[in-house]
Design a protein around this motif. Sequence first.
Motif, PDB file in Angstrom:
ATOM      1  N   GLU A 265      14.066  -3.480 -10.375  1.00 42.30           N
ATOM      2  CA  GLU A 265      12.723  -3.939 -10.689  1.00 42.30           C
ATOM      3  C   GLU A 265      12.122  -4.725  -9.527  1.00 42.30           C
ATOM      4  O   GLU A 265      10.927  -4.605  -9.230  1.00 42.30           O
ATOM      5  CB  GLU A 265      12.754  -4.799 -11.956  1.00 42.30           C
ATOM      6  N   THR A 266      12.975  -5.534  -8.844  1.00 45.34           N
ATOM      7  CA  THR A 266      12.484  -6.309  -7.692  1.00 45.34           C
ATOM      8  C   THR A 266      12.053  -5.368  -6.562  1.00 45.34           C
ATOM      9  O   THR A 266      10.991  -5.562  -5.940  1.00 45.34           O
ATOM     10  CB  THR A 266      13.585  -7.253  -7.203  1.00 45.34           C
ATOM     11  N   ALA A 267      12.912  -4.347  -6.298  1.00 44.29           N
ATOM     12  CA  ALA A 267      12.577  -3.380  -5.239  1.00 44.29           C
ATOM     13  C   ALA A 267      11.302  -2.634  -5.584  1.00 44.29           C
ATOM     14  O   ALA A 267      10.431  -2.420  -4.717  1.00 44.29           O
ATOM     15  CB  ALA A 267      13.728  -2.404  -5.049  1.00 44.29           C
ATOM     16  N   GLU A 268      11.195  -2.237  -6.832  1.00 49.14           N
ATOM     17  CA  GLU A 268       9.990  -1.531  -7.249  1.00 49.14           C
ATOM     18  C   GLU A 268       8.766  -2.422  -7.127  1.00 49.14           C
ATOM     19  O   GLU A 268       7.689  -1.985  -6.687  1.00 49.14           O
ATOM     20  CB  GLU A 268      10.164  -1.055  -8.697  1.00 49.14           C
ATOM     21  N   THR A 269       8.985  -3.680  -7.508  1.00 46.49           N
ATOM     22  CA  THR A 269       7.867  -4.625  -7.387  1.00 46.49           C
ATOM     23  C   THR A 269       7.458  -4.811  -5.936  1.00 46.49           C
ATOM     24  O   THR A 269       6.248  -4.824  -5.588  1.00 46.49           O
ATOM     25  CB  THR A 269       8.269  -5.980  -7.999  1.00 46.49           C
ATOM     26  N   GLU A 270       8.458  -4.959  -5.043  1.00 43.97           N
ATOM     27  CA  GLU A 270       8.160  -5.133  -3.628  1.00 43.97           C
ATOM     28  C   GLU A 270       7.482  -3.887  -3.046  1.00 43.97           C
ATOM     29  O   GLU A 270       6.549  -3.982  -2.225  1.00 43.97           O
ATOM     30  CB  GLU A 270       9.453  -5.438  -2.863  1.00 43.97           C
ATOM     31  N   ARG A 271       7.978  -2.675  -3.466  1.00 43.11           N
ATOM     32  CA  ARG A 271       7.353  -1.440  -2.991  1.00 43.11           C
ATOM     33  C   ARG A 271       5.902  -1.370  -3.412  1.00 43.11           C
ATOM     34  O   ARG A 271       5.004  -1.052  -2.612  1.00 43.11           O
ATOM     35  CB  ARG A 271       8.111  -0.236  -3.542  1.00 43.11           C
ATOM     36  N   VAL A 272       5.675  -1.672  -4.697  1.00 45.19           N
ATOM     37  CA  VAL A 272       4.296  -1.636  -5.199  1.00 45.19           C
ATOM     38  C   VAL A 272       3.446  -2.660  -4.472  1.00 45.19           C
ATOM     39  O   VAL A 272       2.296  -2.392  -4.080  1.00 45.19           O
ATOM     40  CB  VAL A 272       4.286  -1.887  -6.722  1.00 45.19           C
ATOM     41  N   GLN A 273       4.035  -3.887  -4.259  1.00 44.74           N
ATOM     42  CA  GLN A 273       3.281  -4.918  -3.538  1.00 44.74           C
ATOM     43  C   GLN A 273       2.969  -4.474  -2.109  1.00 44.74           C
ATOM     44  O   GLN A 273       1.867  -4.706  -1.593  1.00 44.74           O
ATOM     45  CB  GLN A 273       4.097  -6.222  -3.540  1.00 44.74           C
ATOM     46  N   HIS A 274       3.996  -3.827  -1.452  1.00 47.27           N
ATOM     47  CA  HIS A 274       3.785  -3.352  -0.074  1.00 47.27           C
ATOM     48  C   HIS A 274       2.700  -2.280  -0.024  1.00 47.27           C
ATOM     49  O   HIS A 274       1.809  -2.311   0.858  1.00 47.27           O
ATOM     50  CB  HIS A 274       5.101  -2.791   0.483  1.00 47.27           C
ATOM     51  N   GLU A 275       2.791  -1.352  -1.003  1.00 45.88           N
ATOM     52  CA  GLU A 275       1.762  -0.315  -1.033  1.00 45.88           C
ATOM     53  C   GLU A 275       0.384  -0.905  -1.280  1.00 45.88           C
ATOM     54  O   GLU A 275      -0.602  -0.501  -0.633  1.00 45.88           O
ATOM     55  CB  GLU A 275       2.103   0.708  -2.126  1.00 45.88           C
ATOM     56  N   GLU A 276       0.359  -1.858  -2.193  1.00 46.84           N
ATOM     57  CA  GLU A 276      -0.927  -2.492  -2.468  1.00 46.84           C
ATOM     58  C   GLU A 276      -1.431  -3.270  -1.251  1.00 46.84           C
ATOM     59  O   GLU A 276      -2.630  -3.257  -0.940  1.00 46.84           O
ATOM     60  CB  GLU A 276      -0.795  -3.425  -3.690  1.00 46.84           C
ATOM     61  N   LYS A 277      -0.489  -3.932  -0.569  1.00 43.83           N
ATOM     62  CA  LYS A 277      -0.876  -4.670   0.635  1.00 43.83           C
ATOM     63  C   LYS A 277      -1.359  -3.716   1.721  1.00 43.83           C
ATOM     64  O   LYS A 277      -2.341  -3.988   2.430  1.00 43.83           O
ATOM     65  CB  LYS A 277       0.321  -5.482   1.134  1.00 43.83           C
ATOM     66  N   LEU A 278      -0.645  -2.556   1.856  1.00 43.02           N
ATOM     67  CA  LEU A 278      -1.038  -1.548   2.850  1.00 43.02           C
ATOM     68  C   LEU A 278      -2.415  -0.984   2.528  1.00 43.02           C
ATOM     69  O   LEU A 278      -3.270  -0.837   3.433  1.00 43.02           O
ATOM     70  CB  LEU A 278       0.010  -0.434   2.868  1.00 43.02           C
ATOM     71  N   LYS A 279      -2.570  -0.705   1.246  1.00 44.08           N
ATOM     72  CA  LYS A 279      -3.892  -0.214   0.853  1.00 44.08           C
ATOM     73  C   LYS A 279      -4.957  -1.252   1.126  1.00 44.08           C
ATOM     74  O   LYS A 279      -6.067  -0.916   1.601  1.00 44.08           O
ATOM     75  CB  LYS A 279      -3.882   0.132  -0.646  1.00 44.08           C
ATOM     76  N   SER A 280      -4.623  -2.497   0.843  1.00 45.14           N
ATOM     77  CA  SER A 280      -5.587  -3.562   1.095  1.00 45.14           C
ATOM     78  C   SER A 280      -5.905  -3.673   2.597  1.00 45.14           C
ATOM     79  O   SER A 280      -7.069  -3.854   3.005  1.00 45.14           O
ATOM     80  CB  SER A 280      -5.035  -4.879   0.556  1.00 45.14           C
ATOM     81  N   GLU A 281      -4.826  -3.556   3.443  1.00 45.93           N
ATOM     82  CA  GLU A 281      -5.013  -3.656   4.889  1.00 45.93           C
ATOM     83  C   GLU A 281      -5.843  -2.470   5.404  1.00 45.93           C
ATOM     84  O   GLU A 281      -6.745  -2.640   6.246  1.00 45.93           O
ATOM     85  CB  GLU A 281      -3.647  -3.694   5.583  1.00 45.93           C
ATOM     86  N   GLN A 282      -5.472  -1.289   4.843  1.00 44.92           N
ATOM     87  CA  GLN A 282      -6.237  -0.111   5.234  1.00 44.92           C
ATOM     88  C   GLN A 282      -7.700  -0.254   4.830  1.00 44.92           C
ATOM     89  O   GLN A 282      -8.617   0.101   5.600  1.00 44.92           O
ATOM     90  CB  GLN A 282      -5.626   1.142   4.601  1.00 44.92           C
ATOM     91  N   ALA A 283      -7.911  -0.762   3.662  1.00 40.65           N
ATOM     92  CA  ALA A 283      -9.291  -0.968   3.208  1.00 40.65           C
ATOM     93  C   ALA A 283      -9.994  -1.972   4.097  1.00 40.65           C
ATOM     94  O   ALA A 283     -11.177  -1.813   4.447  1.00 40.65           O
ATOM     95  CB  ALA A 283      -9.278  -1.432   1.749  1.00 40.65           C
TER      96      ALA A 283
END
Length: 336
Positions: A265-283
């Motif tokens: 769950e922690t890894a999944e949470t971190e992956r989702v957070q990273h993806e969200e952060k990447l999307k945010s950075e890309q945006a």
Amino acid sequence: MTEPTDLIFWLSLAVGIFIFIMAAILMMAKLYKKVEQGRAMIVNTMREEPKVTFTGSVVIPVFHKMEIMDISLKAIEVDRSGSEGLICRDNIRADIKVGFFVKVNKNRDDVLKVAQAIGCERASNIATLEDLFSAKFSEALKTVGKSLDFEDLYAKRDKFRDMIIDNIGTDLNGYVLEDVAIDYLEQTPIEKLDPNNILDSQGIRKITELTAEQHIQTNVFRRDEEMKIKRKDVETREAVLELERQQADAEAKQKREIETVIARETAETERVQHEEKLKSEQARVSAAQEIEVQEQNKQREVEVAQNNRLRAVAIEEERVIRARELEIIEREKEAS
């Protein structure tokens, strides 16, 4: 037709007979004596043999003499203990207390037999009964007791009781033995025995031997019991340890599963957070680029506007210059 005097006569006669009959009935009722349960009535009449009744009878004063006999059940207790204890076949003495239940037999001949031998008043007196039967009952106890070992005497009380009844018999000169009850039966304490008595000395030896054997057997049983208890304790401890091991394994397995789930769950949470952060950075970059393009376009537009303004100014200046030149040319033409 019947004359009135005859009618009166017959009526008077009938009334007289009725009164006589009623008086006789009342007299009989007054003279009738009832007998309570557990008692017998002996009525001495003018006849040779007295009358015995267990319900009731008419007793005429002067001509009859009435006596009441108690025929209810009475208990005689025989108590033998200590040095007078009952000697068994193996010469072990027994302290014993036995109740013998006797009564006058509910039979005309037996009631008369007891009345003639003892008298109605003393027939069921406890002291009289003890005088009559204590020795007989005590002798029966000694006879039967001597035919049985103490262990049999103690363990087979019903047999002992039946043997006593058989020895005594049920017919006791007008009395009957209804039952025998053993109220108390125990081995006579060894300290109350006389070692100088040949029977007691043999009993003491027998008791000592049996006691020693019982102590040995008891000790064996106790040791066996201790071994069984110890073995059971070990088995129980092993079972407890096995259960504790199983519990520890189950808890460790459960802990690992929980940690695995938490890590996943922690890894999944971190992956989702990273993806969200990447999307945010890309945006953010996309927005910055768009802003920069907009700024560049704006700058170009400003520059174009500036160039257009300068071109317009230059064109205007050139037009003005041309106009001046034309004007000069025209003036020169006019002047020539």
